[in-house]
Motif scaffolding. Structure first.
Motif, PDB file in Angstrom:
ATOM      1  N   ILE A  17      63.198 -30.100  -0.350  1.00 27.15           N
ATOM      2  CA  ILE A  17      62.789 -28.693  -0.256  1.00 27.15           C
ATOM      3  C   ILE A  17      62.261 -28.385   1.148  1.00 27.15           C
ATOM      4  O   ILE A  17      62.407 -27.264   1.623  1.00 27.15           O
ATOM      5  CB  ILE A  17      61.772 -28.301  -1.354  1.00 27.15           C
ATOM      6  N   TYR A  18      61.706 -29.372   1.817  1.00 31.35           N
ATOM      7  CA  TYR A  18      61.272 -29.170   3.205  1.00 31.35           C
ATOM      8  C   TYR A  18      62.489 -28.831   4.074  1.00 31.35           C
ATOM      9  O   TYR A  18      62.467 -27.880   4.852  1.00 31.35           O
ATOM     10  CB  TYR A  18      60.553 -30.417   3.719  1.00 31.35           C
ATOM     11  N   GLU A  56      54.321 -24.558   6.461  1.00 31.73           N
ATOM     12  CA  GLU A  56      52.965 -24.995   6.843  1.00 31.73           C
ATOM     13  C   GLU A  56      52.230 -25.586   5.646  1.00 31.73           C
ATOM     14  O   GLU A  56      51.520 -26.591   5.770  1.00 31.73           O
ATOM     15  CB  GLU A  56      52.175 -23.820   7.422  1.00 31.73           C
ATOM     16  N   ARG A  57      52.412 -24.978   4.478  1.00 30.98           N
ATOM     17  CA  ARG A  57      51.770 -25.482   3.263  1.00 30.98           C
ATOM     18  C   ARG A  57      52.303 -26.873   2.919  1.00 30.98           C
ATOM     19  O   ARG A  57      51.542 -27.749   2.501  1.00 30.98           O
ATOM     20  CB  ARG A  57      52.030 -24.489   2.122  1.00 30.98           C
ATOM     21  N   LEU A  58      53.611 -27.093   3.095  1.00 29.78           N
ATOM     22  CA  LEU A  58      54.171 -28.428   2.863  1.00 29.78           C
ATOM     23  C   LEU A  58      53.587 -29.434   3.851  1.00 29.78           C
ATOM     24  O   LEU A  58      53.294 -30.577   3.478  1.00 29.78           O
ATOM     25  CB  LEU A  58      55.701 -28.387   2.955  1.00 29.78           C
ATOM     26  N   ASP A  59      53.409 -29.009   5.096  1.00 36.85           N
ATOM     27  CA  ASP A  59      52.773 -29.882   6.087  1.00 36.85           C
ATOM     28  C   ASP A  59      51.343 -30.222   5.666  1.00 36.85           C
ATOM     29  O   ASP A  59      50.906 -31.373   5.792  1.00 36.85           O
ATOM     30  CB  ASP A  59      52.777 -29.224   7.470  1.00 36.85           C
ATOM     31  N   GLN A  60      50.617 -29.236   5.155  1.00 38.00           N
ATOM     32  CA  GLN A  60      49.245 -29.465   4.665  1.00 38.00           C
ATOM     33  C   GLN A  60      49.246 -30.474   3.518  1.00 38.00           C
ATOM     34  O   GLN A  60      48.384 -31.345   3.445  1.00 38.00           O
ATOM     35  CB  GLN A  60      48.613 -28.170   4.158  1.00 38.00           C
ATOM     36  N   LEU A  70      57.290 -37.680   4.248  1.00 37.61           N
ATOM     37  CA  LEU A  70      58.592 -37.051   4.085  1.00 37.61           C
ATOM     38  C   LEU A  70      59.700 -37.907   4.679  1.00 37.61           C
ATOM     39  O   LEU A  70      59.502 -38.581   5.688  1.00 37.61           O
ATOM     40  CB  LEU A  70      58.610 -35.669   4.747  1.00 37.61           C
ATOM     41  N   LYS A  71      60.850 -37.864   4.041  1.00 41.33           N
ATOM     42  CA  LYS A  71      62.050 -38.548   4.541  1.00 41.33           C
ATOM     43  C   LYS A  71      62.891 -37.527   5.303  1.00 41.33           C
ATOM     44  O   LYS A  71      62.927 -36.355   4.956  1.00 41.33           O
ATOM     45  CB  LYS A  71      62.882 -39.081   3.370  1.00 41.33           C
ATOM     46  N   ARG A  72      63.577 -37.983   6.321  1.00 38.68           N
ATOM     47  CA  ARG A  72      64.513 -37.103   7.043  1.00 38.68           C
ATOM     48  C   ARG A  72      65.782 -37.018   6.211  1.00 38.68           C
ATOM     49  O   ARG A  72      66.440 -38.025   5.966  1.00 38.68           O
ATOM     50  CB  ARG A  72      64.815 -37.661   8.427  1.00 38.68           C
ATOM     51  N   MET A  73      66.069 -35.813   5.767  1.00 37.82           N
ATOM     52  CA  MET A  73      67.272 -35.615   4.969  1.00 37.82           C
ATOM     53  C   MET A  73      67.708 -34.162   5.078  1.00 37.82           C
ATOM     54  O   MET A  73      66.956 -33.326   5.580  1.00 37.82           O
ATOM     55  CB  MET A  73      67.037 -36.003   3.503  1.00 37.82           C
ATOM     56  N   LEU A 135      48.956 -26.480  -3.956  1.00 35.33           N
ATOM     57  CA  LEU A 135      49.742 -25.931  -2.839  1.00 35.33           C
ATOM     58  C   LEU A 135      51.153 -25.561  -3.291  1.00 35.33           C
ATOM     59  O   LEU A 135      51.677 -24.496  -2.922  1.00 35.33           O
ATOM     60  CB  LEU A 135      49.793 -26.932  -1.680  1.00 35.33           C
ATOM     61  N   LEU A 136      51.764 -26.403  -4.080  1.00 32.01           N
ATOM     62  CA  LEU A 136      53.120 -26.143  -4.560  1.00 32.01           C
ATOM     63  C   LEU A 136      53.145 -24.944  -5.508  1.00 32.01           C
ATOM     64  O   LEU A 136      54.083 -24.141  -5.478  1.00 32.01           O
ATOM     65  CB  LEU A 136      53.682 -27.385  -5.251  1.00 32.01           C
ATOM     66  N   ALA A 137      52.101 -24.808  -6.326  1.00 27.84           N
ATOM     67  CA  ALA A 137      52.023 -23.672  -7.255  1.00 27.84           C
ATOM     68  C   ALA A 137      51.913 -22.348  -6.499  1.00 27.84           C
ATOM     69  O   ALA A 137      52.477 -21.331  -6.935  1.00 27.84           O
ATOM     70  CB  ALA A 137      50.845 -23.854  -8.217  1.00 27.84           C
TER      71      ALA A 137
END
Length: 164
Positions: A17-18, A56-60, A70-73, A135-137
């Motif tokens: 999702i990132y 930014e929220r995913l980074d947090q 996180l994996k590079r994909m 954060l995801l919610a």
């Protein structure tokens, strides 16, 4: 990539999702430019800003959870959804028919994101990742709100104009 645990599944899904959000930021500007409706164009611009906040929220989330890296994909699903939006652009002239097609394409994106964030929320909850789940919610609610807004724009004006 072999996935052997719920944590690995969470990391894989989060990485996916990132990538999807990063791809979407590049596509939203084009959707805004290609729309003939100022209301729709503004909705795409607003969602672009929102998507930046979601990244930014995913980074947090990653900073808050020391065991999450996180994996590079590349999200192939988002790539395909963006390709579909580009096909709409190529197959239509600027106007209400294109706008209706862009809304349809954007709602496919929103539904994909809603499904992804819903799954991530459930996994985070099951893994006891309370901060991540919160954060995801937040992002899940934003995606649902965007979908509702797109439906409102479609049904209040765009789809009727496209029929003429």
């Amino acid at each position: 990539m072999q996935i052997n645990s719920p944590t690995e599944l969470f990391i894989h899904s989060l990485s996916d999702i990132y990538s999807a959000e990063k791809q979407l930021t590049r596509a939203l500007s084009k959707l805004a430019r290609e729309s003939s409706s100022s209301e729709l164009s503004e909705a795409f611009k607003k969602h672009y800003e929102e998507t930046q906040g979601q990244i930014e929220r995913l980074d947090q989330l990653v900073e808050a959870e020391p065991n999450i890296k996180l994996k590079r994909m590349k999200c192939h699903a988002m790539e395909g959804l963006i390709d579909e939006a580009n096909e709409v652009i190529e197959a239509t002239e600027k106007g209400s028919v294109r706008d209706a097609g862009l809304i349809a394409a954007a709602q496919k994106v929103e539904h994909y994101e809603i499904a992804s964030y819903g799954t991530l929320c459930t996994l985070a909850s099951q893994l006891g990742l309370k901060k991540a789940q919160k954060l995801l919610a937040e992002t899940l609610e934003e995606e649902k709100n965007t979908d509702t807004l797109l439906t409102k724009i479609a049904t209040s004006s765009i789809n009727q104009k496209a029929e003429v």
